[in-house]
Enzyme design. Structure first.
Site, mmCIF file in Angstrom:
data_model
loop_
_atom_site.group_PDB
_atom_site.id
_atom_site.type_symbol
_atom_site.label_atom_id
_atom_site.label_comp_id
_atom_site.label_asym_id
_atom_site.label_seq_id
_atom_site.Cartn_x
_atom_site.Cartn_y
_atom_site.Cartn_z
ATOM 1 N N GLY A 27 45.375 42.296 50.578
ATOM 2 C CA GLY A 27 45.211 42.473 49.139
ATOM 3 C C GLY A 27 43.958 41.814 48.573
ATOM 4 N N ALA A 30 44.687 38.106 47.520
ATOM 5 C CA ALA A 30 44.982 37.366 48.753
ATOM 6 C C ALA A 30 43.703 37.078 49.533
ATOM 7 C CB ALA A 30 45.964 38.150 49.618
ATOM 8 N N LYS A 172 57.485 43.902 37.955
ATOM 9 C CA LYS A 172 57.078 42.486 37.934
ATOM 10 C C LYS A 172 58.091 41.649 37.142
ATOM 11 C CE LYS A 172 53.915 41.210 39.894
ATOM 12 N NZ LYS A 172 53.816 40.898 41.342
ATOM 13 N N SER A 212 43.477 47.114 39.715
ATOM 14 C CA SER A 212 42.990 46.536 38.452
ATOM 15 C C SER A 212 41.501 46.802 38.243
ATOM 16 C CB SER A 212 43.273 45.029 38.411
ATOM 17 O OG SER A 212 42.767 44.386 39.565
HETATM 18 P P1 NAP Z 1 46.464 44.665 46.018
HETATM 19 O O1 NAP Z 1 45.082 44.483 46.442
HETATM 20 O O2 NAP Z 1 46.964 46.066 45.801
HETATM 21 O O3 NAP Z 1 47.433 43.882 47.002
HETATM 22 C C1 NAP Z 1 48.791 44.169 47.090
HETATM 23 C C2 NAP Z 1 49.277 43.711 48.442
HETATM 24 O O4 NAP Z 1 50.684 43.983 48.536
HETATM 25 C C3 NAP Z 1 48.610 44.457 49.602
HETATM 26 O O5 NAP Z 1 48.363 43.546 50.642
HETATM 27 C C4 NAP Z 1 49.666 45.473 49.997
HETATM 28 O O6 NAP Z 1 49.591 45.876 51.358
HETATM 29 C C5 NAP Z 1 50.915 44.643 49.785
HETATM 30 N N1 NAP Z 1 52.091 45.499 49.735
HETATM 31 C C6 NAP Z 1 52.383 46.488 48.864
HETATM 32 N N2 NAP Z 1 53.535 47.065 49.197
HETATM 33 C C7 NAP Z 1 53.973 46.431 50.323
HETATM 34 C C8 NAP Z 1 55.111 46.568 51.149
HETATM 35 N N3 NAP Z 1 56.055 47.494 50.937
HETATM 36 N N4 NAP Z 1 55.251 45.723 52.198
HETATM 37 C C9 NAP Z 1 54.317 44.789 52.459
HETATM 38 N N5 NAP Z 1 53.213 44.615 51.714
HETATM 39 C C10 NAP Z 1 53.061 45.431 50.658
HETATM 40 O O7 NAP Z 1 46.721 43.949 44.634
HETATM 41 P P2 NAP Z 1 46.279 42.505 44.087
HETATM 42 O O8 NAP Z 1 45.583 42.738 42.820
HETATM 43 O O9 NAP Z 1 45.664 41.664 45.114
HETATM 44 O O10 NAP Z 1 47.725 41.939 43.720
HETATM 45 C C11 NAP Z 1 48.330 40.869 44.418
HETATM 46 C C12 NAP Z 1 49.495 40.358 43.593
HETATM 47 O O11 NAP Z 1 49.012 39.964 42.304
HETATM 48 C C13 NAP Z 1 50.580 41.404 43.338
HETATM 49 O O12 NAP Z 1 51.820 40.758 43.350
HETATM 50 C C14 NAP Z 1 50.265 41.892 41.925
HETATM 51 O O13 NAP Z 1 51.395 42.404 41.256
HETATM 52 C C15 NAP Z 1 49.785 40.591 41.297
HETATM 53 N N6 NAP Z 1 48.955 40.788 40.104
HETATM 54 C C16 NAP Z 1 47.792 41.507 40.194
HETATM 55 C C17 NAP Z 1 47.030 41.688 39.041
HETATM 56 C C18 NAP Z 1 45.762 42.483 39.046
HETATM 57 O O14 NAP Z 1 45.262 42.789 37.957
HETATM 58 N N7 NAP Z 1 45.208 42.808 40.191
HETATM 59 C C19 NAP Z 1 47.466 41.128 37.827
HETATM 60 C C20 NAP Z 1 48.642 40.399 37.802
HETATM 61 C C21 NAP Z 1 49.382 40.220 38.953
HETATM 62 P P3 NAP Z 1 48.848 47.249 51.778
HETATM 63 O O15 NAP Z 1 47.375 46.906 51.846
HETATM 64 O O16 NAP Z 1 49.459 47.586 53.078
HETATM 65 O O17 NAP Z 1 49.146 48.259 50.697
#
Ligand code: NAP
Length: 353
Positions: A27, A30, A172, A212
């Site tokens: 992610g 991450a 969420k 995002s």
């Molecule tokens: P991201 O790049 O889409 O990362 C999401 C991660 O979750 C990816 O590693 C994805 O793996 C994994 N995932 C999704 N479905 C899964 C499943 N069924 N089993 C295992 N892994 C799974 O998004 P991000 O922006 O880094 O978000 C990370 C966290 O921050 C999330 O919890 C998100 O809700 C939270 N968040 C993000 C934002 C934002 O604006 N970006 C804002 C608030 C909170 P794959 O690569 O295999 O899909």
């Protein structure tokens, strides 16, 4: 005879090794968190759905490979979570679906978000983990109040079933609530806290970026003919990673909740930042607004328009002073995050100049 030296305080083996599980290593957030943790001396375990992705993710992260171990674990299945967390003193749970579009059924997001968090929590408790930091969202804090100006703190909760709640918002809100309820009931000595970021922007490292960042991409590409009257808080991916590290290191985090957000910005404000800093590269960024009525009409046949109808005319100030006061968190100005997102999308060729 000199007194015998005092034996060192017996600390549990895992507390000394600074070993952490960061779920969802592929992610966007991450990636920044893992780089910072490894740089600070942690050994990081991370999960991917399939180990077929390990090599590509390792290459993108480009950290000391001896400090990074991969495990296969899916939010929808029990397999792999116990192995992933074994030997760790801390967990940062970031994995959760954040799709580019709107799913056909809300459960496509709710089930993995909620059940996956509970799987990670159970595995963490059973492995004797001390602290579990969940990446929640302002989606769990600051939605559902409708038009007008609203102020939110960590005391606020989004009602998960308000009319117009998108599947992501519901996922969420439901997942964080379920996690907190589970910890209160069954968590034992596990310390739990959450970080609740707003829309995360900043530099993109590869072609696999978070949903995002799509908004900056669409603005630069001219994919939006005009700007609906919506907006969101913005925060930088580097600052969100930094806040995670602070919650992992600080004492006494049990039950804490930290909003991670800069100022609320309308889409027109973000468009203005892009035009101001990027000159000709921002020539396709729209300048005109679109009347609410047109968005409502578009929502009848376009699910993405439908997802923003509930936010028309809403201003949500998300107060991050708790993170500043308790953890000394100082986020950067959001113009930098918007411009860095745009420049990296251009540099990687994701947006053609
Ligand atoms: P991201 O790049 O889409 O990362 C999401 C991660 O979750 C990816 O590693 C994805 O793996 C994994 N995932 C999704 N479905 C899964 C499943 N069924 N089993 C295992 N892994 C799974 O998004 P991000 O922006 O880094 O978000 C990370 C966290 O921050 C999330 O919890 C998100 O809700 C939270 N968040 C993000 C934002 C934002 O604006 N970006 C804002 C608030 C909170 P794959 O690569 O295999 O899909």
């Amino acid at each position: 005879m000199p007194p015998a030296p005092t034996p060192p305080c017996a600390a549990p083996e895992h507390a000394l090794s600074r070993r952490i599980l960061v779920s969802g290593g592929s992610g966007y957030i991450a990636g920044f968190l893992i780089r910072q943790l490894v740089a600070e001396g942690w050994t990081v375990h991370t999960t991917v759905r399939s180990l077929a992705r390990e090599a590509a993710v390792r290459e993108l992260l480009a950290v000391d490979n001896t400090r990074l171990e991969f495990f296969a674990a899916d939010l929808l299945h029990d397999a792999g979570w116990a192995e992933a967390v074994a030997g760790c003193s801390h967990v940062a749970h970031l994995a959760s679906p954040l799709p580019m579009g709107v799913p056909r059924h809300a459960d496509e997001l709710i089930v993995p978000a909620r059940d996956g968090a509970l799987r990670a929590l159970r595995a963490a408790r059973d492995a004797g983990v001390r602290r579990f930091v969940m990446t929640s969202s302002v989606a769990a804090v600051a939605y559902g109040r409708g038009r007008g100006e609203h102020h939110f703190t960590e005391a606020d909760w989004t009602p998960a079933d308000y009319p117009g709640a998108t599947p992501y918002i519901r996922s969420k809100a439901i997942a964080e609530r379920a996690a907190r309820d589970w910890v209160a009931r069954e968590g034992g000595g596990l310390e739990f806290c959450s970080i609740n970021p707003s829309v995360v922007l900043g530099p993109v490292w590869g072609r696999d970026y978070s949903a995002s960042v799509i908004i900056v991409k669409k603005l630069l590409q001219g994919a939006l003919p005009a700007l609906p009257d919506i907006g969101f808080g913005v925060v930088d991916v580097r600052d969100v990673a930094d806040l995670h590290v602070r919650t992992l290191n600080a004492p006494g985090m049990a039950g804490e909740r930290f909003i991670a957000s800069g100022p609320f910005m309308k889409l027109r404000d973000i468009a203005a930042v892009l035009r101001h800093h990027l000159g000709a590269e921002a020539r396709r960024v729209p300048t005109r607004g679109v009347p609410d009525l047109l968005v409502r009409l578009a929502a009848l046949f376009n699910p993405l328009a439908g997802a923003v109808v509930g936010e028309l005319g809403s201003v949500r100030h998300q107060d991050a002073s708790h993170a500043r006061a308790v953890l000394g968190w100082v986020p950067r100005p959001v113009d930098e995050s918007i411009v860095d997102a745009a420049r990296s999308l251009l540099a990687l060729g994701i947006v053609k100049p």
